[in-house]
Write a protein that holds these residues in place. Sequence first.
Motif, mmCIF file in Angstrom:
data_model
loop_
_atom_site.group_PDB
_atom_site.id
_atom_site.type_symbol
_atom_site.label_atom_id
_atom_site.label_comp_id
_atom_site.label_asym_id
_atom_site.label_seq_id
_atom_site.Cartn_x
_atom_site.Cartn_y
_atom_site.Cartn_z
ATOM 1 N N UNK A 62 0.826 -1.209 0.000
ATOM 2 C CA UNK A 62 0.000 0.000 0.000
ATOM 3 C C UNK A 62 0.862 1.263 0.000
ATOM 4 N N UNK A 63 1.952 1.247 0.741
ATOM 5 C CA UNK A 63 2.854 2.405 0.754
ATOM 6 C C UNK A 63 3.488 2.632 -0.618
ATOM 7 N N UNK A 64 3.858 1.550 -1.275
ATOM 8 C CA UNK A 64 4.429 1.667 -2.619
ATOM 9 C C UNK A 64 3.399 2.238 -3.593
ATOM 10 N N UNK A 65 2.159 1.793 -3.470
ATOM 11 C CA UNK A 65 1.095 2.308 -4.339
ATOM 12 C C UNK A 65 0.837 3.787 -4.055
ATOM 13 N N UNK A 66 0.872 4.175 -2.794
ATOM 14 C CA UNK A 66 0.689 5.579 -2.430
ATOM 15 C C UNK A 66 1.782 6.443 -3.055
ATOM 16 N N UNK A 67 2.990 5.942 -3.056
ATOM 17 C CA UNK A 67 4.099 6.684 -3.665
ATOM 18 C C UNK A 67 3.890 6.831 -5.171
ATOM 19 N N UNK A 68 3.400 5.786 -5.832
ATOM 20 C CA UNK A 68 3.100 5.868 -7.270
ATOM 21 C C UNK A 68 2.056 6.950 -7.532
ATOM 22 N N UNK A 69 1.040 6.993 -6.697
ATOM 23 C CA UNK A 69 -0.035 7.974 -6.868
ATOM 24 C C UNK A 69 0.505 9.385 -6.669
ATOM 25 N N UNK A 71 3.556 10.406 -7.214
ATOM 26 C CA UNK A 71 4.363 10.729 -8.393
ATOM 27 C C UNK A 71 3.492 11.084 -9.578
ATOM 28 N N UNK A 72 2.405 10.366 -9.768
ATOM 29 C CA UNK A 72 1.477 10.701 -10.861
ATOM 30 C C UNK A 72 0.876 12.079 -10.656
ATOM 31 N N UNK A 73 0.537 12.402 -9.428
ATOM 32 C CA UNK A 73 -0.051 13.719 -9.136
ATOM 33 C C UNK A 73 0.950 14.836 -9.435
#
Length: 77
Positions: A62-69, A71-73
């Motif tokens: 979940x933390x890795x996914x949050x970081x991806x989000x 970066x996209x933002x």
Amino acid sequence: MRNVERRPIQPGVDDAGINFLLTEARKDERRNRAEVMAARLERIATHVVRSQMNATAAAELLCAEAEKIRNEAREIC
């Protein structure tokens, strides 16, 4: 220099239609983003269950996914 006529823009009755369209476009974008986020969460949940991850591994995912989000933002701006 260009000869450009500048007229002040004053809000009026005609703006109601434009404001309505902008509001609807914003709502539609929010709905679309919510659908994207829901799909991402479902995909992660499915991965966690199929992989039989423990709580620590799921939290890291979940933390890795949050970081991806994040970066996209940042790329959008």
